[in-house]
Motif scaffolding. Sequence first.
Motif, short mmCIF file in Angstrom:
data_model
loop_
_atom_site.label_atom_id
_atom_site.label_comp_id
_atom_site.label_asym_id
_atom_site.label_seq_id
_atom_site.Cartn_x
_atom_site.Cartn_y
_atom_site.Cartn_z
N ALA A 73 0.82 -1.21 0.00
CA ALA A 73 0.00 0.00 0.00
C ALA A 73 0.85 1.26 0.00
CB ALA A 73 -0.93 -0.01 1.22
N GLU A 74 2.01 1.21 0.66
CA GLU A 74 2.85 2.41 0.74
C GLU A 74 3.47 2.76 -0.61
OE1 GLU A 74 5.08 2.50 4.83
OE2 GLU A 74 4.39 0.46 4.46
N MET A 75 3.75 1.76 -1.43
CA MET A 75 4.22 2.03 -2.79
C MET A 75 3.09 2.69 -3.60
SD MET A 75 7.42 0.84 -3.16
CE MET A 75 7.92 -0.01 -4.67
N LEU A 76 1.88 2.19 -3.43
CA LEU A 76 0.75 2.71 -4.20
C LEU A 76 0.39 4.14 -3.84
CD1 LEU A 76 -1.64 -0.38 -4.38
CD2 LEU A 76 -0.22 0.58 -6.22
N GLU A 77 0.71 4.56 -2.62
CA GLU A 77 0.45 5.95 -2.25
C GLU A 77 1.25 6.90 -3.14
OE1 GLU A 77 -1.84 7.36 -0.26
OE2 GLU A 77 -2.58 5.30 -0.31
N LEU A 78 2.48 6.53 -3.48
CA LEU A 78 3.27 7.34 -4.41
C LEU A 78 2.73 7.20 -5.82
CD1 LEU A 78 6.99 6.91 -3.28
CD2 LEU A 78 5.55 8.92 -3.07
N ALA A 79 2.27 5.99 -6.17
CA ALA A 79 1.74 5.77 -7.52
C ALA A 79 0.54 6.68 -7.80
CB ALA A 79 1.35 4.31 -7.69
N THR A 86 -8.59 9.37 -13.06
CA THR A 86 -9.48 8.31 -13.55
C THR A 86 -8.93 6.91 -13.32
OG1 THR A 86 -8.45 8.57 -15.73
CG2 THR A 86 -10.50 9.77 -15.33
N ALA A 87 -7.65 6.79 -13.01
CA ALA A 87 -7.06 5.47 -12.78
C ALA A 87 -7.56 4.90 -11.45
CB ALA A 87 -5.54 5.54 -12.77
N ARG A 88 -7.83 3.61 -11.45
CA ARG A 88 -8.24 2.91 -10.23
C ARG A 88 -7.01 2.28 -9.62
NH1 ARG A 88 -12.34 -2.21 -10.69
NH2 ARG A 88 -12.00 -3.15 -8.64
N VAL A 89 -6.75 2.54 -8.35
CA VAL A 89 -5.55 2.07 -7.67
C VAL A 89 -5.96 1.26 -6.45
CG1 VAL A 89 -3.39 2.74 -6.55
CG2 VAL A 89 -4.29 4.13 -8.44
N GLU A 90 -5.48 0.02 -6.35
CA GLU A 90 -5.85 -0.80 -5.20
C GLU A 90 -4.81 -1.87 -4.90
OE1 GLU A 90 -8.94 -4.10 -6.14
OE2 GLU A 90 -9.59 -2.34 -7.28
N VAL A 91 -4.77 -2.26 -3.64
CA VAL A 91 -3.89 -3.34 -3.21
C VAL A 91 -4.44 -4.66 -3.71
CG1 VAL A 91 -2.93 -4.57 -1.22
CG2 VAL A 91 -3.12 -2.08 -1.17
N ALA A 92 -3.60 -5.47 -4.36
CA ALA A 92 -4.04 -6.78 -4.85
C ALA A 92 -2.83 -7.67 -5.05
CB ALA A 92 -4.81 -6.63 -6.17
N ASP A 93 -3.06 -8.96 -4.88
CA ASP A 93 -2.04 -9.99 -5.04
C ASP A 93 -2.12 -10.55 -6.46
OD1 ASP A 93 -0.39 -12.22 -4.96
OD2 ASP A 93 -1.23 -13.02 -3.09
N ALA A 94 -1.02 -10.51 -7.19
CA ALA A 94 -1.01 -11.02 -8.56
C ALA A 94 -1.33 -12.51 -8.64
CB ALA A 94 0.36 -10.76 -9.20
N GLN A 95 -1.20 -13.21 -7.51
CA GLN A 95 -1.50 -14.64 -7.49
C GLN A 95 -2.98 -14.93 -7.23
OE1 GLN A 95 2.30 -16.68 -5.46
NE2 GLN A 95 1.36 -15.09 -4.22
N ALA A 96 -3.75 -13.90 -6.85
CA ALA A 96 -5.18 -14.07 -6.55
C ALA A 96 -5.88 -12.76 -6.86
CB ALA A 96 -5.38 -14.47 -5.10
N LEU A 97 -6.04 -12.46 -8.12
CA LEU A 97 -6.58 -11.18 -8.54
C LEU A 97 -8.08 -11.08 -8.26
CD1 LEU A 97 -4.68 -10.88 -11.94
CD2 LEU A 97 -4.25 -9.55 -9.85
#
Length: 265
Positions: A73-79, A86-97
């Motif tokens: 989540a801390e990386m995404l705060e900068l993202a 308009t971009a949707r930003v969320e925490v997610a695991d690439a192994q279980a999308l």
Amino acid sequence: MDDSTAFQGSIPEHYDSGLGPVLFRHYADVLGAAVAEGRPRRILETAAGTGISSAAIAARNRDAQLVITDLNAEMLELARQALPATARVEVADAQALPFPDASFDAVACQFGIMFVPELPRAFREARRVLVPHGVFHFSVWDSHAENRFAAIVDGLLAETFPDDPPPFYSVPFRLSDVQALRTLAQSTGFRSVRIDVVPHDAPVVSWEGFADGLIRGNPVADQLRRRSADLDAVVAEVARRLDAEYGAAPTTIPVQTIFYRATVR
């Protein structure tokens, strides 16, 4: 075993400022252009980090719906700061999308799959959320032999802690076997796999800034703290060794990555 996926605390800022200009911005542009070739309407990015590649994808695909994900989540705060509203930003695991089947025309993952514990799961998930003929764009670093800067840091860590070297720098450069990744992609439902080896002369303004990113901009910082290391001293020694290897900065260093475009059957 040390956790090599926890980009937390102050790491994101050092990653973005110390490593971004040298290692990531050029390849972000390469990825953004590659994704745009297919004119996708819906794009998912996994392991997006601080959004360096996300911003390039957004710039090249202005009419697409963009979903940006990462485990940290801390990386995404900068993202978020680098992306359009308009971009949707969320925490997610690439192994279980957390997305339905066939939700996206393109999935992109720049320098992220090296950190995935179970690669087949991540590839199957990318395949699942893609539409027929959708494309999975992913990239990895080539070996230490083609990225000497990483071998220099890894060597220093091994010298400093011979009985218990921090393991981080063995992780991002462990997937240089092209045939293995081609086979994995094809076995998980991708019809064709295009592979491009992409060398680059990366610009370095100062060794101190780059060395700071190499030590404080990834989980090796926490691995060193657990070993009671003096991070200032390690950064200074990395800068000294890079200067001895490549000469005075500003300069460029040779780096190399491998880009894959895997198309759904």
